[in-house]
Design an enzyme around this catalytic site. Structure first.
Site, short mmCIF file in Angstrom:
data_model
loop_
_atom_site.label_atom_id
_atom_site.label_comp_id
_atom_site.label_asym_id
_atom_site.label_seq_id
_atom_site.Cartn_x
_atom_site.Cartn_y
_atom_site.Cartn_z
N GLY A 133 -16.30 11.22 -11.67
CA GLY A 133 -16.62 10.69 -10.35
C GLY A 133 -16.18 9.26 -10.17
O GLY A 133 -16.88 8.33 -10.59
N GLU A 136 -14.40 7.87 -3.81
CA GLU A 136 -15.52 7.93 -2.87
C GLU A 136 -14.99 8.33 -1.50
O GLU A 136 -13.79 8.24 -1.25
CB GLU A 136 -16.22 6.57 -2.82
N GLY A 241 -7.61 3.78 -16.83
CA GLY A 241 -7.01 4.28 -18.07
C GLY A 241 -7.14 5.78 -18.18
O GLY A 241 -6.23 6.48 -18.64
N ARG A 247 -2.78 11.59 -15.25
CA ARG A 247 -1.48 11.58 -14.54
C ARG A 247 -0.36 12.03 -15.46
O ARG A 247 0.61 12.65 -15.01
CB ARG A 247 -1.16 10.17 -14.06
N GLN A 284 26.49 30.36 0.21
CA GLN A 284 26.62 28.99 -0.26
C GLN A 284 25.36 28.16 0.00
O GLN A 284 24.95 27.35 -0.82
CB GLN A 284 27.84 28.32 0.38
N GLY A 344 12.44 33.33 3.19
CA GLY A 344 12.34 33.70 4.60
C GLY A 344 10.89 34.02 4.97
O GLY A 344 9.97 33.37 4.48
N GLU A 368 -4.92 11.58 -7.90
CA GLU A 368 -4.53 10.80 -9.09
C GLU A 368 -3.46 9.79 -8.75
O GLU A 368 -2.50 9.58 -9.50
CB GLU A 368 -4.02 11.73 -10.20
N GLY A 369 -3.64 9.12 -7.63
CA GLY A 369 -2.64 8.16 -7.16
C GLY A 369 -1.67 8.87 -6.26
O GLY A 369 -0.93 9.74 -6.70
N THR A 370 -1.69 8.50 -4.98
CA THR A 370 -0.77 9.15 -4.06
C THR A 370 0.66 8.78 -4.41
O THR A 370 0.92 7.80 -5.11
CB THR A 370 -1.03 8.70 -2.60
#
Lengths: 396, 264
Positions: A133, A136, A241, A247, A284, A344, A368-370
């Protein structure tokens, strides 16, 4: 690699026999135990709790630890575990990431002997589930501004605040909760299920990570004993950390998602016949998409492999981890999109895994960090100028 | 009590098989090798015996260098010791030659109370080696076992026969070959994988066991692989359109089944 010839740069040879065996074991388990059911679980928005004992039997929890009879995997082997789990589903990988990197790691790093003895064996055996946690409702990218507080109260602590987007929240037996104390220092607490004032409510209406539990934690005058505080943890650098650990796993995991959508697209392109009885793989534009995916996946695999070796040597930095997490998630997101185009209309139904991976990776790209925050971490590294908090004009 | 598992390291059943230039072998480049699936049942049964009665498990293979990796996989699943008889290029697919090498290796590494093997290796699919090893060791064998009870000095085994199940008892020591259904093999644990690399694998060449591999592959060979060919490519199949006249389509289907497929 289902077809070895796709491994153009012989990345296979960069792995040890044990690392390959670890990867193949988890790949087989995912193929046999997860893939036949995952679309149904995601559809029903159900975390397959019944798989936890099996995952524990494979030693997937805390796999890099050596203590308590745990396997002591190399970081590359651990990364391959994450890759194969996420080839199945990001939700499953998230569960293992949280249990290992965000719960067992901080307990092993900052916990007391008593806390380690109490929790590590149970978490490893899957008898206990953990959650972490930090985020927030109002503070995601800026966790330093957290509102959750820890007040000294006699020989214990009283915790107050809310946490959001917590993987495993409502099924957790123990929550690693981060809160700021009276002196403004961020501290970690092990809050157990059933602690007075501690409740967890699931986020509703998720289109992403539907096979994982995501919850809000509420700490309403939640009283915990001093023995629940992680004695070695002081300061925001501790939860950050933990995120670096997690990450690292995501950097590998996201490539599992990319591999899943790439292989699905390749198979589909070779079998889907259109225009003159030829498979669409002969077109292609389709080939260009497949080449883009294979090319980016190969580059990303080399990056995470190198990062893993550096981590084993104790030389990996959080900046490198940011770069790898950012790159892998971007590659996976693009692969999902390209695979959907190749499929498709079939790309939108759950007969194929594409849409599930595409929706999952939106979370992984952001948590975890944008992507943007990792861009700024790299930007600061390159320029020496932190751009997190741009100066604002005084409004007075 | 001690048990032994005979293991073959074979091409992954999902591999795309190509015939090598020599014409009598498969192309081995790009092949992924696995523990033969029937040997996984054999190993699982041995590990369960170990868990029930503390019988240590030795895995034994006869094959080229790469087969060592198969032994590591068996160690990772819970085997205690591994024996690698290196060779097998010249005796490929010759069940009697292979059985002679394996029987010599069992004698050298034993004695064992029970020897497990898969009903067949999925490489050349002979299903002969287990029984031949038993004959060479002069012990009983039960093949194709789907249920096994191990008592004091004897086993009771259920084996599949056409249209039913045969229940056989045999004294120990004996050879048991495992059929699908005997058990559900476990996955190796990550801890087992890491521990397996620390186990020393005992390595022999056939000469160490008193076996002349050159003779088995040459004058003494009982089987020679002349040529391999892939099965003919499947045709697209025939679709009978039955919407307009189902009765005619059914007649046509019956005619094709009788005259062309000769199935009825």
């Amino acid at each position: 690699m289902p077809a070895a010839s796709l491994d153009l740069f012989a990345i296979e040879e960069l792995l040890s026999d044990e690392e390959r065996m670890v990867r193949d074991t988890v790949r087989n388990w995912v193929r046999e135990r997860v893939l036949p059911h995952i679309e149904a679980w995601a559809w029903e928005e159900r975390f397959p709790r019944e798989l936890v004992p099996e995952m524990a039997g494979l030693n997937l929890f805390g796999a890099t630890l050596k203590e308590y009879g745990l396997p002591g995997l190399t970081n590359v082997a651990y990364g391959l575990v994450m890759q194969e789990l996420e080839r199945g589903d990001s939700g499953l990988r998230s569960f293992v990431s949280v249990q290992s990197a965000l719960v067992m790691h901080p307990i092993m790093t900052w916990g007391s002997q008593e806390q380690k003895d109490r929790w590590i064996p149970r978490l490893a055996a899957g008898e206990a589930v953990g959650c972490f946690g930090l985020t927030e409702p109002d503070f995601g990218s800026n966790p330093g501004a957290m509102r959750t507080r820890a007040f000294r109260d006699g020989d214990g602590w009283v915790l107050g605040g809310e946490k959001a987007w917590i993987t495993n929240g409502s099924i957790a037996d123990v929550a690693v909760v981060w809160a700021r104390d009276d002196d403004g220092v961020v501290r970690g607490f092990l809050v157990e299920r059933g602690a007075p004032g501690f409740t967890a409510v699931d986020h509703k209406g998720k289109y992403s990570l539907r096979a994982a539990v995501t919850s809000q934690l509420v700490l309403a005058d939640c009283r915990v004993p001093e023995s629940s505080r992680l004695p070695g943890a002081a300061g925001l650098k501790c939860p950050l950390g933990c995120l670096t650990q997690a990450r690292y796993g995501i950097a590998w995991g996201a490539l599992g998602s990319a591999l899943a959508t790439f292989h699905a697209a390749l198979d589909y392109a070779k079998t889907r016949v259109q225009f003159g009885g030829r498979p669409i793989a002969s077109h292609q534009i389709i080939q260009e998409r497949l080449v883009w995916m294979a090319n980016e996946i190969t580059k990303a695999q080399l990056m995470v492999w190198r990062l893993g070796r550096l981590k084993d040597e104790g030389k990996a930095t959080f900046v490198q981890v940011s770069q790898a997490k950012r790159n892998s998630c971007w590659v996976a997101r693009e692969c999902a999109r390209l695979a959907r185009e190749i499929h498709g209309a079939n790309g939108i139904v759950n007969e194929f895994p594409i849409m599930r991976h595409m929706m999952n990776i939106e979370s992984v790209y952001t948590y975890e960090g944008t992507h943007d925050m990792h861009t700024l971490i790299l930007g600061e590294h390159l320029t020496g100028i932190p751009a997190f908090m741009p100066p604002i004009e005084s409004r007075e | 009590m001690k048990s032994c598992v005979l293991m073959a390291y074979v091409p992954d059943t999902a591999s795309v098989i190509k015939v090598a230039a020599a014409g009598n072998r498969i192309e081995e480049a790009d092949i992924k090798w696995i523990v033969s699936p029937y040997d996984e049942y054999a190993l699982e049964e041995a590990i369960r015996l170990k868990e029930a009665k503390g019988a240590p498990v030795t895995v034994l293979t006869y094959g080229p260098e790469r087969a060592q990796q198969g032994l590591r996989e068996c160690l990772a699943r819970g085997a205690d010791a591994a024996v690698h008889v290196k060779g097998g290029e010249g005796t490929f697919g010759d069940a009697l030659a292979i059985a002679k090498v394996l029987a010599a290796a069992v004698r050298k590494s034993g004695p064992f109370d029970i020897i497990f093997a898969g009903i067949q290796g999925v490489g050349s699919d002979n299903a002969l080696v287990g029984a031949m090893v038993a004959e060479l060791l002069d012990v009983p064998h039960v093949t194709g076992v789907v249920k096994l009870e191990i008592g004091d000095g004897a086993i009771t085994a259920h084996r599949e026969i056409e249209g039913g199940t045969e229940v056989v008892t045999a004294p120990l020591p004996c050879v048991v070959t495992a059929q699908k259904g005997l058990n559900e093999p476990r996955y190796p644990s990550l801890k087992g994988i890491m521990a397996a690399k620390k186990v020393a694998i005992q390595a022999f060449v056939p000469a160490d066991l008193g076996v002349d591999e050159g003779a088995l592959a040459g004058a003494g060979a009982t089987c020679r692989w002349k040529a391999l060919a892939l099965p003919p490519a499947k045709s697209g199949g025939v679709i009978l359109k039955g919407e307009e006249d189902p009765a005619a389509a059914a007649r046509e289907l019956a005619r094709l089944l009788r005259e062309q497929a000769k199935a009825i």
